[in-house]
Design a protein around this motif. Structure first.
Motif, short mmCIF file in Angstrom:
data_model
loop_
_atom_site.label_atom_id
_atom_site.label_comp_id
_atom_site.label_asym_id
_atom_site.label_seq_id
_atom_site.Cartn_x
_atom_site.Cartn_y
_atom_site.Cartn_z
N LEU A 16 25.44 43.53 -3.43
CA LEU A 16 24.64 44.57 -4.06
C LEU A 16 24.37 45.67 -3.03
N ILE A 25 26.68 46.57 -7.94
CA ILE A 25 27.01 45.24 -7.42
C ILE A 25 28.49 44.97 -7.64
N VAL A 56 19.77 40.68 -11.76
CA VAL A 56 21.20 40.39 -11.64
C VAL A 56 21.57 39.24 -12.57
N LEU A 60 24.81 43.93 -12.65
CA LEU A 60 23.50 44.48 -12.31
C LEU A 60 22.86 45.01 -13.59
#
Length: 213
Positions: free
Chosen positions: A179, A172, A193, A165
């Motif tokens: 997430l 995450i 991401v 993340l």
């Protein structure tokens, strides 16, 4: 990247310069059969292989003392260490494909005695050289309150990758791509991401629209 350290070549350096200082007949015999050495590097496609060579040598201020490549691909940066009578060479090369390349080095001492030695460098691409991919993804939900955590399952393709993340609140799971975050208001939340497999990476914008019921 596989960088070979100085210690690996300590014995070789003593061997080479002991050969150089013996009789000329033995020098000629040894010179006709150069030592052949081997090294294997596991790298990402497009990566470099490295090697560090080190040899004991006197009179380093004499320009006749040298270490150089006489045949084969790659570059060699040479550095002289006068306080410890050592000459070092830093080899680097970016192979275009997997396989083996052969490099011939020459070491010369202040008496102009020289010795050639051959190095076979084998390159193997790691499994993480495969492509990974992640697309932009959108989520939305209707929430009764803002006290519950949101779980967003992020999807990506490829092998042996992890999720990171890069921006946005929450966290995450690096393996599953789940997430998790807690929205503090209604609206749209954005997350950046990344997926990464050690060689290749890709990023995507994840949006989640939260509406209060």
């Amino acid at each position: 990247m596989n960088r070979v350290g100085l210690f690996k070549f300590a014995i070789l350096s003593l061997l080479i310069f002991s050969i150089i200082t013996v009789s000329s007949s033995v020098q000629a015999e040894e010179a006709s059969i150069p030592p052949v050495l081997y090294d294997t590097s596991y790298i990402c496609p497009g990566g470099s292989i490295f090697d560090t060579l080190a040899f004991n040598a006197n009179s380093l201020d004499d320009p006749s003392v040298e270490l150089k490549i006489t045949d084969g691909p790659g570059t060699l940066e040479v550095e002289r260490f006068f306080d410890v009578d050592t000459i070092k060479g830093y080899y680097s090369y970016v192979p275009e494909t997997e396989g083996t390349v052969t490099v011939t080095y020459m070491v010369v001492n202040r008496f102009l005695d020289s010795l050639y030695f051959i190095y076979n460098y084998t390159t193997i691409y790691t499994d993480s050289g495969s492509v990974v991919s992640i697309e932009d993804q959108n989520f939305s939900s209707v929430a009764c309150d803002l006290n519950s955590a949101r779980d967003l399952q992020i999807e990506a393709t490829g092998d042996n990758f992890v999720f990171n993340l890069l921006s946005g609140i929450g966290s995450i799971d690096p393996t599953t791509g789940m997430l998790t975050y807690e929205p503090d208001t209604s609206g749209t939340f954005e997350f950046l991401v990344e997926v990464y497999n050690g060689c290749n990476s890709d990023t995507a914008l994840i949006t989640d629209q939260v509406h209060l019921n």
